[in-house]
Design an enzyme around this catalytic site. Sequence first.
Site, PDB file in Angstrom:
ATOM      1  N   GLU A 263       0.846  -1.196   0.000  1.00  0.00           N
ATOM      2  CA  GLU A 263       0.000   0.000   0.000  1.00  0.00           C
ATOM      3  C   GLU A 263       0.878   1.242   0.000  1.00  0.00           C
ATOM      4  O   GLU A 263       1.958   1.222   0.606  1.00  0.00           O
ATOM      5  CB  GLU A 263      -0.912   0.007   1.235  1.00  0.00           C
ATOM      6  CG  GLU A 263      -1.937  -1.110   1.234  1.00  0.00           C
ATOM      7  CD  GLU A 263      -2.915  -1.035   2.424  1.00  0.00           C
ATOM      8  OE1 GLU A 263      -2.822  -0.050   3.196  1.00  0.00           O
ATOM      9  OE2 GLU A 263      -3.736  -1.940   2.580  1.00  0.00           O
ATOM     10  N   HIS A 281      -8.341   1.024   1.804  1.00  0.00           N
ATOM     11  CA  HIS A 281      -8.104   0.940   3.252  1.00  0.00           C
ATOM     12  C   HIS A 281      -9.038   1.889   3.999  1.00  0.00           C
ATOM     13  O   HIS A 281      -8.601   2.775   4.756  1.00  0.00           O
ATOM     14  CB  HIS A 281      -6.649   1.263   3.575  1.00  0.00           C
ATOM     15  CG  HIS A 281      -6.170   0.591   4.842  1.00  0.00           C
ATOM     16  ND1 HIS A 281      -4.928   0.046   4.975  1.00  0.00           N
ATOM     17  CD2 HIS A 281      -6.789   0.372   6.041  1.00  0.00           C
ATOM     18  CE1 HIS A 281      -4.795  -0.475   6.185  1.00  0.00           C
ATOM     19  NE2 HIS A 281      -5.903  -0.284   6.850  1.00  0.00           N
TER      20      HIS A 281
END
Length: 530
Positions: A263, A281
């Site tokens: 990420e 997220h």
Amino acid sequence: MAPRVLISDQLSDAAVQIFRDRGIDVDFQPDLGKDKDKLLEVIGNYDGLAIRSATKATEKVIAAATNLKVIGRAGIGVDNVDISAASKKGIIVMNTPFGNMITTAEHAIAMMFAVARQIPEASASTHAGKWEKSKFMGVELTGKTLGVIGAGNIGSIVCNRARGLSMKVVAYDPYLSDDRATEIGVEKVELDELLKRADFITLHVPLTDQTKNILSAENLARTKKGVRIVNCARGGLVDEAALADLLKSGHVAGAAFDVFAVEPATENPLFGLPNVVVTPHLGAATTEAQENVALQVAEQMSDYLLTGAVQNALNMPSVTAEEAKIMGPWIALSGHLGGFIGQMTDEPIKAINILFDGQVSTMNLAALTSSTVAGIMKATNPEVNMVSAPVIAKDRGIRISTTKQDQSGAFEGYIKVTVVTEKRERSIAGTVFSDGKPRFIQIKGINIDAEVGRHMVYTTNEDVPGIIGALGNTMGSNGVNIANFTLGRKEAKGEAIALLYLDEPVPAAALEALRATGLFQQVKPLVFDV
């Protein structure tokens, strides 16, 4: 002087006000965390650091944090904090695992609905002016089996919500007891059983060496055909490439992911596949959750800096404010017991054994153990504290064991510490009287009643006449006042000990004079943090 806290990420005004209302000097610089050099320059000025995810509390930052006592993360993930470096330096790392539990659980349920009914794709199709009613055939959740991997705080909420949707819930969690499984209304199963039976699988475990790729290519192949998989926990729990292959083959009917192995995720094997729902997220991204965790971290940090209460620490046992009030004298005692042993021991320690008797055995033993170990380790490293001591002890290969027992003697409760070295065992016991003052009650198996003072002298000798006179005359001739004098012996004319509580440090000349008498086998000055 009031503690100083730096807030280097975005926190709500209400959280900032909590610090101020508690009398803490707070410096709110919400963009500072993005400037690594500036953070390094100023971090040494603060007792506390409150962050979200933008600030990186690296080993380098922690090394520069000469006064830092606590790092508070508003949220559950602490990937941006070097916990090992913080622990070795004695800095508590706190998070707020409960502030966003509901939000994260609700996101998992929402993702499950989305993948069951192909809502994102159907929405995009309809926005495009298409009317592809027959293309988006979904499945009901009612009556389906949900497999929950990890039935902790968030997982148990998901279980509750799923039962409300009339789903059958099976759960795999090595730490889930039979009683707890019954309480949350799930069937406790092994992982293989869950993989075979689940129509939907949702993950709610942290990323550890044990859980990394828990849904590996091999485990994914064991799943029921047509399964749908939801991950709103941590990236790295699922082999994303293997899952992509099974989605393409049709073995897995759909997937919904909020977290990814890398990420920010700008590319991923799951992107672009049909019936794969992905979000960036967002598990904790609600107004309520962001406010909750900000307020929670402000309260936790304030409590620690002002009262010593420890909540949701990742590298130290938690101690509530109420526990801190009750346990304060016992924590002081455990530190003094450790301090005595540490100052008396000059060879490598192999093991530390701690016995908790009576009322103290029902207290927070993890905190008392940390305090004892810190007391021992301070003899060679004055900078050590309750956070760093267990880490240092482990690094040195010291075994730490604890035992608790019901009241076994005249005292309502006591603590006994025994240290094992290559050459000997050395022990001391203590208690807290009703006045709240710690006392030493036994040394080397000899019963005593000694108040703990900052400056003390410990002697061992044969039980012969002249000991009291030698000690008193030597201290008097060297200008040292004795505040308290305690003697103890095993039997008449046998082994004996003395503890002197002094008003000032004992001069080296006085120690040499005592040794020169030939009456004492051992003369040892001691200093305690009182």
